[in-house]
Design a protein around this motif. Structure first.
Motif, PDB file in Angstrom:
ATOM      1  N   GLU A  31      31.172  26.669  34.484  1.00  0.00           N
ATOM      2  CA  GLU A  31      32.235  26.407  35.460  1.00  0.00           C
ATOM      3  C   GLU A  31      33.092  27.653  35.651  1.00  0.00           C
ATOM      4  O   GLU A  31      33.572  28.241  34.687  1.00  0.00           O
ATOM      5  N   VAL A  32      33.250  28.050  36.890  1.00  0.00           N
ATOM      6  CA  VAL A  32      33.962  29.292  37.187  1.00  0.00           C
ATOM      7  C   VAL A  32      35.447  29.006  37.368  1.00  0.00           C
ATOM      8  O   VAL A  32      35.829  28.119  38.136  1.00  0.00           O
ATOM      9  N   LYS A  33      36.282  29.760  36.673  1.00  0.00           N
ATOM     10  CA  LYS A  33      37.720  29.613  36.840  1.00  0.00           C
ATOM     11  C   LYS A  33      38.127  30.126  38.219  1.00  0.00           C
ATOM     12  O   LYS A  33      37.491  31.041  38.753  1.00  0.00           O
ATOM     13  N   PRO A  34      39.185  29.575  38.792  1.00  0.00           N
ATOM     14  CA  PRO A  34      39.633  30.068  40.107  1.00  0.00           C
ATOM     15  C   PRO A  34      40.079  31.525  40.026  1.00  0.00           C
ATOM     16  O   PRO A  34      40.724  31.950  39.067  1.00  0.00           O
ATOM     17  N   ASN A  35      39.726  32.292  41.048  1.00  0.00           N
ATOM     18  CA  ASN A  35      40.211  33.671  41.159  1.00  0.00           C
ATOM     19  C   ASN A  35      41.682  33.651  41.580  1.00  0.00           C
ATOM     20  O   ASN A  35      42.161  32.668  42.145  1.00  0.00           O
ATOM     21  N   ILE A  36      42.373  34.751  41.315  1.00  0.00           N
ATOM     22  CA  ILE A  36      43.784  34.876  41.687  1.00  0.00           C
ATOM     23  C   ILE A  36      43.975  36.206  42.406  1.00  0.00           C
ATOM     24  O   ILE A  36      43.546  37.250  41.902  1.00  0.00           O
ATOM     25  N   VAL A  37      44.599  36.164  43.566  1.00  0.00           N
ATOM     26  CA  VAL A  37      44.904  37.376  44.331  1.00  0.00           C
ATOM     27  C   VAL A  37      46.379  37.372  44.690  1.00  0.00           C
ATOM     28  O   VAL A  37      46.891  36.380  45.226  1.00  0.00           O
ATOM     29  N   VAL A  38      47.074  38.452  44.383  1.00  0.00           N
ATOM     30  CA  VAL A  38      48.450  38.643  44.835  1.00  0.00           C
ATOM     31  C   VAL A  38      48.444  39.726  45.904  1.00  0.00           C
ATOM     32  O   VAL A  38      48.059  40.873  45.639  1.00  0.00           O
ATOM     33  N   ILE A  39      48.809  39.358  47.120  1.00  0.00           N
ATOM     34  CA  ILE A  39      48.925  40.308  48.228  1.00  0.00           C
ATOM     35  C   ILE A  39      50.404  40.632  48.380  1.00  0.00           C
ATOM     36  O   ILE A  39      51.210  39.759  48.714  1.00  0.00           O
ATOM     37  N   TYR A  40      50.744  41.892  48.121  1.00  0.00           N
ATOM     38  CA  TYR A  40      52.156  42.282  47.988  1.00  0.00           C
ATOM     39  C   TYR A  40      52.468  43.377  48.986  1.00  0.00           C
ATOM     40  O   TYR A  40      51.936  44.489  48.890  1.00  0.00           O
ATOM     41  N   LEU A  41      53.312  43.074  49.967  1.00  0.00           N
ATOM     42  CA  LEU A  41      53.689  44.074  50.952  1.00  0.00           C
ATOM     43  C   LEU A  41      54.925  44.835  50.523  1.00  0.00           C
ATOM     44  O   LEU A  41      55.581  44.470  49.554  1.00  0.00           O
ATOM     45  N   ASP A  42      55.240  45.887  51.259  1.00  0.00           N
ATOM     46  CA  ASP A  42      56.287  46.832  50.867  1.00  0.00           C
ATOM     47  C   ASP A  42      57.337  46.926  51.979  1.00  0.00           C
ATOM     48  O   ASP A  42      57.054  47.474  53.042  1.00  0.00           O
TER      49      ASP A  42
ATOM     50  N   LYS B 229      33.680  42.078  45.804  1.00  0.00           N
ATOM     51  CA  LYS B 229      32.219  41.998  45.787  1.00  0.00           C
ATOM     52  C   LYS B 229      31.652  42.364  44.416  1.00  0.00           C
ATOM     53  O   LYS B 229      30.674  41.761  43.955  1.00  0.00           O
ATOM     54  N   ASP B 230      32.276  43.324  43.755  1.00  0.00           N
ATOM     55  CA  ASP B 230      31.786  43.758  42.449  1.00  0.00           C
ATOM     56  C   ASP B 230      32.017  42.707  41.364  1.00  0.00           C
ATOM     57  O   ASP B 230      31.309  42.689  40.353  1.00  0.00           O
ATOM     58  N   HIS B 231      33.026  41.846  41.564  1.00  0.00           N
ATOM     59  CA  HIS B 231      33.396  40.905  40.506  1.00  0.00           C
ATOM     60  C   HIS B 231      33.327  39.452  40.954  1.00  0.00           C
ATOM     61  O   HIS B 231      33.946  38.580  40.336  1.00  0.00           O
ATOM     62  N   LYS B 232      32.534  39.203  41.976  1.00  0.00           N
ATOM     63  CA  LYS B 232      32.453  37.852  42.527  1.00  0.00           C
ATOM     64  C   LYS B 232      31.784  36.863  41.583  1.00  0.00           C
ATOM     65  O   LYS B 232      31.941  35.640  41.739  1.00  0.00           O
ATOM     66  N   ASN B 233      31.050  37.355  40.607  1.00  0.00           N
ATOM     67  CA  ASN B 233      30.346  36.465  39.689  1.00  0.00           C
ATOM     68  C   ASN B 233      31.119  36.207  38.396  1.00  0.00           C
ATOM     69  O   ASN B 233      30.560  35.689  37.425  1.00  0.00           O
ATOM     70  N   GLU B 234      32.380  36.601  38.375  1.00  0.00           N
ATOM     71  CA  GLU B 234      33.239  36.331  37.234  1.00  0.00           C
ATOM     72  C   GLU B 234      34.648  36.072  37.764  1.00  0.00           C
ATOM     73  O   GLU B 234      35.001  36.521  38.849  1.00  0.00           O
ATOM     74  N   PRO B 235      35.468  35.339  37.023  1.00  0.00           N
ATOM     75  CA  PRO B 235      36.840  35.132  37.494  1.00  0.00           C
ATOM     76  C   PRO B 235      37.598  36.451  37.517  1.00  0.00           C
ATOM     77  O   PRO B 235      37.485  37.254  36.584  1.00  0.00           O
ATOM     78  N   PHE B 236      38.339  36.692  38.599  1.00  0.00           N
ATOM     79  CA  PHE B 236      39.060  37.960  38.700  1.00  0.00           C
ATOM     80  C   PHE B 236      40.485  37.739  39.161  1.00  0.00           C
ATOM     81  O   PHE B 236      40.814  36.742  39.809  1.00  0.00           O
ATOM     82  N   PHE B 237      41.330  38.694  38.796  1.00  0.00           N
ATOM     83  CA  PHE B 237      42.709  38.776  39.273  1.00  0.00           C
ATOM     84  C   PHE B 237      42.864  40.110  39.977  1.00  0.00           C
ATOM     85  O   PHE B 237      42.666  41.170  39.373  1.00  0.00           O
ATOM     86  N   LEU B 238      43.204  40.070  41.264  1.00  0.00           N
ATOM     87  CA  LEU B 238      43.416  41.300  42.029  1.00  0.00           C
ATOM     88  C   LEU B 238      44.852  41.355  42.523  1.00  0.00           C
ATOM     89  O   LEU B 238      45.328  40.442  43.210  1.00  0.00           O
ATOM     90  N   TYR B 239      45.520  42.424  42.167  1.00  0.00           N
ATOM     91  CA  TYR B 239      46.862  42.728  42.672  1.00  0.00           C
ATOM     92  C   TYR B 239      46.671  43.745  43.791  1.00  0.00           C
ATOM     93  O   TYR B 239      46.439  44.922  43.555  1.00  0.00           O
ATOM     94  N   TYR B 240      46.720  43.251  45.032  1.00  0.00           N
ATOM     95  CA  TYR B 240      46.481  44.065  46.224  1.00  0.00           C
ATOM     96  C   TYR B 240      47.846  44.455  46.776  1.00  0.00           C
ATOM     97  O   TYR B 240      48.475  43.714  47.524  1.00  0.00           O
ATOM     98  N   ALA B 241      48.312  45.635  46.374  1.00  0.00           N
ATOM     99  CA  ALA B 241      49.678  46.093  46.682  1.00  0.00           C
ATOM    100  C   ALA B 241      49.642  47.018  47.893  1.00  0.00           C
ATOM    101  O   ALA B 241      49.445  48.233  47.775  1.00  0.00           O
ATOM    102  N   MET B 242      49.849  46.450  49.057  1.00  0.00           N
ATOM    103  CA  MET B 242      49.758  47.195  50.306  1.00  0.00           C
ATOM    104  C   MET B 242      50.973  48.104  50.491  1.00  0.00           C
ATOM    105  O   MET B 242      52.053  47.823  49.958  1.00  0.00           O
TER     106      MET B 242
END
Length: 505
Positions: free
Chosen positions: A28-39, A258-271
């Motif tokens: 069972e795959v844990k949900p991914n987490i993405v934080v999209i953070y603007l400036d 794409k590189d980590h789609k097969n594992e749970p990931f946390f991405l901090y996308y700081a625009m």
């Protein structure tokens, strides 16, 4: 009667089903987490928050498809402190160094400090950051020609692709896992915030080299025709191209997914948008009708849309919790002559709020704040008070961890749209000055200093008297009730001192 052979078949089928069930549980795959953070994106810069002159369809998609918080706060009215609070779950005023940092500042977060990426990493997540860092690097003097450490990778991120500080500060290079990307060893980098390097042009000495005029101190080294804060020499093969930065970070964010789609990931996308210098790609120049600031907000919205497409194409959108917000409120004229004021028209980046970036008034810290999870979070508007600092404890709970900090409140049900019981109290901060939110009320203590910043033309919230506002009845903060409601003021001051301490100045 059942024969032995029939019993064997039944037993075999049952065991196979049990094994399949166990295997399913294990995989069972844990949900991914993405934080999209603007400036520097303001409360009124997003269509879903009331903007009518600026189109933000992809930000609106998140806001209208998830929980849109009307009382969502950054911890601070400036960038470094807010980012510190987001990642550490700690009030920035507890750290005397948590202020806007130069590009050569040492790492602000201690390597033994609890952080959001550390928690998620312990819970089996691959952790990555793409975009703006601005939390310091190294331990003092940095040699940019060697691996720069400690940095994001030493405080919980498995992968980092960042700019050190801000787009208007040197060094103007990307750094991947501690190493300057594309650096030619034969052309080493030197960086200083004290004095220029011999023979290197500056905006003051060579204005003919500029494609963007400066004001308020943005007049040091010139890179790509843009004057910066600070001095830099060398590293030309590694210099970023400002107009390509949004595309560049987008591609890195998409590649990470794409590189980590097969594992749970946390991405901090700081625009980096819409911080200065505002340098939209030619595809977006003139598209907003509001000048470069409007154009880069449209560009950021497009990037968000492309990023969401990638999640959808990789069949990840329905298994990804997305948090969308901004590090502080809006600012228009902030170091470059880009006509942000002259081309504003009817657009109000601060919405119905007072103040902006650098301010203790509401527009400094009340920002767009959305949680989105397709198929799992029901769309709603929430008036619950939440802070980015609360994401640490809440996302810890979300992933099965009980770790927390003194300042981060566990509000997972609020972020998931299942509860309206948010924070009761919150200290907000602006350039070292603090104020208290308590329920519907805001109290700002007396502070010396100008009422309005001359440089950016923003009301800072300074006054020789206490200020008290009922935000439910007066969201624009026009009626100071400190004198007419002394009982409430006394209550607020007491709570403020209990949290902040007596020596709050």
């Amino acid at each position: 009667m059942l024969t032995k052979n029939v019993l064997k078949v039944i037993y075999g089928v049952g065991m196979a089903g049990l094994l399949l069930s166990c295997a399913s549980e294990k995989t069972e795959v844990k949900p991914n987490i993405v934080v999209i953070y603007l400036d520097d994106l303001g409360y009124g810069d997003v269509g879903a928050y009331g903007a009518t002159e600026l189109k933000t369809p992809n930000m609106d998609k998140l806001a209208e498809g998830g929980v849109r918080f009307t009382n969502g706060y950054a911890s601070s009215a400036t960038c470094t402190p807010s980012r510190y609070a987001l990642l550490t779950g700690t009030y920035p005023w507890r750290n005397k160094d948590a202020k806007i940092l130069p590009g050569t500042a040492p790492l602000l977060i201690k390597t033994n400090q609890l952080t959001l990426p550390k928690i998620l990493k312990e819970q089996g997540y691959h952790t990555g950051i793409v975009g703006k860092w601005h939390l310091g690097l190294g331990e003092g003097h940095v040699d940019w020609n060697q691996r720069v450490s400690p940095g994001p990778n030493e405080v919980g991120f498995d992968y980092s692709y960042i700019m050190a500080a801000t787009q208007d500060r040197v060094p103007t290079v990307y750094i991947q896992n501690g190493n300057v990307a594309g650096l030619d060893p034969a052309d080493p980098i030197e960086v200083s915030y004290k004095e220029n390097f011999e023979g290197e042009p500056t905006a003051i000495d060579h204005p003919e080299m500029l494609k963007m005029n400066w004001n308020d101190g943005h007049n040091n080294s010139i890179v790509n025709g843009i004057p910066r804060i600070g001095y830099m020499k060398g590293g030309k093969s590694a210099h970023w191209v400002d107009e390509d930065m949004a595309d560049h970070f987008l591609e890195k964010a998409k590649a990470y997914v794409k590189d980590h789609k097969n594992e749970p990931f946390f991405l901090y996308y700081a625009m980096q948008q819409p911080h200065v210098p505002r340098t939209p790609h030619p595809r977006f120049v003139g598209k907003s009708g509001l000048g470069p600031r409007g154009d880069v907000i449209m560009e950021a919205d497009w990037c968000i849309g492309e990023f969401l497409k990638t999640l959808e194409e990789e069949a990840l959108l329905e298994n990804t919790l997305i948090v969308f917000s901004s590090d502080n409120g809006p600012v228009l004229d902030d170091g470059y002559d880009d006509y942000a004021v002259e081309k504003l028209g009817k657009h109000t980046p601060w919405g119905p709020l007072r103040g902006g970036k650098y301010s203790l008034f509401e527009a400094g810290t009340r920002v767009p704040f959305v949680t989105y999870w397709k198929g799992k979070i029901e769309p709603k508007v929430s008036d619950a008070m939440v802070c980015q600092m609360d994401l640490l404890s809440s996302l810890a709970k979300f992933t099965g961890s009980e770790l927390s900090t003194q300042d981060s409140e566990q509000l997972l049900d609020v972020f998931m749209g299942k509860s309206e019981k948010g924070r009761a109290k919150l200290i907000i901060e602006a350039a070292g000055r603090t104020a208290l939110h308590h329920g519907d009320w805001l109290m700002i203590p007396p502070y010396d200093g100008p009422a309005v910043s001359v440089n950016v033309n923003i009301e800072l919230g300074n006054s020789k008297d206490y200020q008290l506002y009922n935000l439910k009845e007066d969201i624009g903060q026009q009626n100071n009730l400190a004198k007419s409601n002394p009982e409430k003021l006394e209550e607020m001051v007491k709570v403020f001192k209990e949290i902040r301490g007596e020596n709050y100045k």
